[in-house]
Structures are given as C-alpha cells and as structure tokens.
Design an enzyme around this catalytic site. Structure first.
Site, PDB file in Angstrom:
ATOM      1  N   GLY A  10       2.678   2.457  10.632  1.00 49.49           N
ATOM      2  CA  GLY A  10       3.681   3.511  10.467  1.00 49.49           C
ATOM      3  C   GLY A  10       4.412   3.880  11.744  1.00 49.49           C
ATOM      4  N   HIS A  40      -9.459   1.420   4.728  1.00 42.52           N
ATOM      5  CA  HIS A  40      -8.198   1.600   5.459  1.00 42.52           C
ATOM      6  C   HIS A  40      -8.439   2.590   6.601  1.00 42.52           C
ATOM      7  CE1 HIS A  40      -4.131   2.828   6.434  1.00 42.52           C
ATOM      8  NE2 HIS A  40      -3.738   1.697   5.862  1.00 42.52           N
ATOM      9  N   GLU A  59      -5.392  -4.544  10.597  1.00 47.60           N
ATOM     10  CA  GLU A  59      -4.352  -3.538  10.769  1.00 47.60           C
ATOM     11  C   GLU A  59      -4.628  -2.739  12.041  1.00 47.60           C
ATOM     12  OE1 GLU A  59      -2.333  -2.585   6.762  1.00 47.60           O
ATOM     13  OE2 GLU A  59      -3.987  -1.200   7.040  1.00 47.60           O
ATOM     14  N   GLU A 113      -6.825   5.007   7.605  1.00 47.90           N
ATOM     15  CA  GLU A 113      -6.576   6.412   7.256  1.00 47.90           C
ATOM     16  C   GLU A 113      -7.783   7.008   6.528  1.00 47.90           C
ATOM     17  OE1 GLU A 113      -2.748   5.802   5.387  1.00 47.90           O
ATOM     18  OE2 GLU A 113      -1.954   5.263   7.362  1.00 47.90           O
ATOM     19  N   GLY A 141       2.831  -0.986   4.231  1.00 47.40           N
ATOM     20  CA  GLY A 141       2.895   0.413   3.833  1.00 47.40           C
ATOM     21  C   GLY A 141       4.327   0.808   3.535  1.00 47.40           C
ATOM     22  N   GLY A 142       4.985   1.409   4.507  1.00 45.98           N
ATOM     23  CA  GLY A 142       6.318   1.985   4.321  1.00 45.98           C
ATOM     24  C   GLY A 142       7.309   1.056   3.644  1.00 45.98           C
ATOM     25  N   SER A 194       3.417  -1.956  10.273  1.00 49.43           N
ATOM     26  CA  SER A 194       4.859  -2.030  10.547  1.00 49.43           C
ATOM     27  C   SER A 194       5.479  -3.388  10.204  1.00 49.43           C
ATOM     28  CB  SER A 194       5.156  -1.650  12.001  1.00 49.43           C
ATOM     29  OG  SER A 194       4.823  -0.285  12.218  1.00 49.43           O
ATOM     30  N   ASN A 225       0.870  -1.175   0.000  1.00 52.30           N
ATOM     31  CA  ASN A 225       0.000   0.000   0.000  1.00 52.30           C
ATOM     32  C   ASN A 225       0.909   1.227   0.000  1.00 52.30           C
ATOM     33  OD1 ASN A 225      -1.766   2.067   0.541  1.00 52.30           O
ATOM     34  ND2 ASN A 225      -2.244   1.409   2.630  1.00 52.30           N
ATOM     35  N   TRP A 226       1.042   1.819  -1.156  1.00 57.71           N
ATOM     36  CA  TRP A 226       1.979   2.949  -1.278  1.00 57.71           C
ATOM     37  C   TRP A 226       1.439   4.230  -0.661  1.00 57.71           C
ATOM     38  CZ3 TRP A 226       5.223   3.353  -6.403  1.00 57.71           C
ATOM     39  CH2 TRP A 226       6.111   2.256  -6.457  1.00 57.71           C
ATOM     40  N   LYS A 227       0.149   4.245  -0.331  1.00 57.65           N
ATOM     41  CA  LYS A 227      -0.469   5.462   0.199  1.00 57.65           C
ATOM     42  C   LYS A 227      -0.187   6.628  -0.776  1.00 57.65           C
ATOM     43  CE  LYS A 227      -0.109   3.388   4.667  1.00 57.65           C
ATOM     44  NZ  LYS A 227      -0.062   3.530   6.103  1.00 57.65           N
TER      45      LYS A 227
HETATM   46  P1  PGA Z   1       2.921   0.430   7.517  1.00 53.68           P
HETATM   47  O1  PGA Z   1       1.446   0.649   6.919  1.00 53.68           O
HETATM   48  O2  PGA Z   1       3.440  -0.872   6.960  1.00 53.68           O
HETATM   49  O3  PGA Z   1       3.712   1.612   7.038  1.00 53.68           O
HETATM   50  O4  PGA Z   1       2.786   0.368   9.005  1.00 53.68           O
HETATM   51  C1  PGA Z   1       0.562  -0.428   6.750  1.00 53.68           C
HETATM   52  C2  PGA Z   1      -0.734   0.056   6.158  1.00 53.68           C
HETATM   53  O5  PGA Z   1      -1.231   1.122   6.565  1.00 53.68           O
HETATM   54  O6  PGA Z   1      -1.321  -0.608   5.271  1.00 53.68           O
END
Ligand code: PGA
Length: 242
Positions: A164, A91, A158, A93, A224-225, A203, A8-10
């Site tokens: 993050g 998600h 999640e 967010e 994500g990251g 994470s 997930n590149w956001k």
């Molecule tokens: P993260 O994000 O791996 O940077 O913690 C995961 C996500 O929000 O899908």
C-alpha cells in the site's frame, strides 16, 4: 506453471459495485489462474456473479476451529461449502492488527486444507528488519513457523513496507528473496516445495507487473489496491508471462 493473479480486496468493495467490477473483467483469465478475495459478505455474491467464468473466489482469513462458540469468526468448512476455493492466511495486516502468530497461521492452514480450501500463506519483513539485514532470516523463520508439514498451497512474499505504499523492492531483491523461499520450501516440504507457486505482493500495479512477474521464481502476484479496479486487475493479468 500457470501464474496465479490474486486480488486481496481487504475491507473494501460493496455489493452495489460488484456487477460493474465483474463486467469490467471482460475475458480476463483464460491462461492465468485468477482469484479474487473480497470481504466475507461478498464471497457468495461474487461467486454467483462470476459463475461461468474461470475466476475463483477466496477468503482473506478463516478461523482455526471448524465450528462452535467463536463469535465473529468464520469457519473454513463454511467457506468451502459456499464455494470459496482459497484462503489468504497470515497476511501482515492480520499478524500486526490481530496478533496472529506463525503457529496460529500454521494451525489455520491445517484447518483450511482439511476443509478443502487452498491456503495462501503470507510472509514478509518490515522495513526495520530489512534495514537491519534480517529480511531473509525473518522470512525463513515465518516459513518454518507458518507452513505445516505436507502443505499444499501457495506462498506470498509481501514485504510489509511495500504494501500500500507504492514502493517495491528491486527485481534483484525479489529474485533473492524468492530464491531463499524456494530453498526453504524444498528443505521443509521436499518435492512439493520445489514446484509450489510463490506469489509476490506489495504495490503491484499495471505499470510494474510485467517486470515483477518476469522475475525468476515469481509465480504470480497478490494484489491489494490495484485489484479493486477491474481494468487494473485485468491489465496485471495480461502482463503475466505465459
Ligand atoms: P497492495 O497490497 O497491492 O495494495 O500493496 C498487497 C497486499 O497487501 O496483499
């Protein structure tokens, strides 16, 4: 069941950096299902860059409507037409920043499935909810509200406080929550709920991926990251149990 390793590149990534990312993936993806979900404008270029590989490309959201006067929204029909295979829905967010409710997520999942996309519905508790002992209740309620009848897709657990932050739940906590989700899916969906892949996200990185992916009922990861770097993403894929 093949594990799914999804990135997930956001709101990250650039067109200029795509060739180097794709080149860096190397031979990743022969015995796991791999998916990258970049921002909307990069979906088409990413599909083109990954042609000939087994790596799928998805979106991070879609509109609940299929077309029409909805400025700024992107329809599942168009995403499917350009070759996206999956869409992340609900998600945390989007739930937090855009006020997305479980019932909206459920309606988006219906729209996505009708368009031929495979939804990945995200659920997860906040730190306050976990500390109050309400994590499982919150997640069960999110599942009940967000997962439509006859759902065919994936679930991603999640925990919001793990996204993050570099913090992850213990393997025992992940196992307990995934067992709770499995039981809830079985109740809601019958047989389909007993085999649906449940991803863990929050994470995930190369150093913890093997341990998290080995937890019972963890059918892959939503990253994500660490999905922004081809070598980290490949290392996580390599850590998935076969
Ligand atoms: P993260 O994000 O791996 O940077 O913690 C995961 C996500 O929000 O899908």
């Amino acid at each position: 069941m093949r594990p799914m390793i999804a990135g997930n590149w956001k709101m990250n990534g650039t067109l200029a950096a795509l060739p180097a990312f794709v080149a860096g993936l190397g031979r990743t993806g022969t015995d796991v299902d791999l998916l990258i979900c970049p921002p909307f404008p990069l979906i088409g270029p990413m599909i083109a860059a990954l042609r000939g590989t087994a790596i799928a490309v998805g979106a991070q959201d879609c509109a609940v409507e299929t077309a029409g006067a909805h400025t700024g929204d992107v329809s599942a029909v168009l995403l499917a037409e350009i070759g996206a295979s999956h869409v992340i829905l609900g998600h945390s967010e989007r739930r937090a920043d855009h006020g997305e409710t479980s019932s909206l997520v459920r309606d988006k999942a219906r729209t996505a499935i009708a368009a031929g996309l495979i939804p990945i519905i995200c659920v997860g508790e906040t730190l306050d909810e976990r500390e109050a002992g309400e994590a499982e209740t919150v997640v069960r309620a999110q599942l009940a509200g967000s997962v439509p009848d006859h759902f065919a897709g994936l679930i991603a657990y999640e925990p919001v406080w793990a996204i993050g932050t570099g913090k992850t739940p213990t393997e025992a906590d992940v196992a307990a929550m995934h067992a709770t989700i499995r039981a809830a899916l079985g109740r809601q969906l019958g047989d389909a709920g007993t085999t649906m892949r449940i991803l863990y996200g929050g994470s995930v990185k190369p150093s913890n991926a093997a341990a998290l992916l080995a937890v019972p009922e963890v059918g892959g990861a939503l990253i994500g990251g660490a999905s922004l770097q081809a070598d980290d993403f490949s290392a996580i894929a390599a850590a998935a149990p076969r």
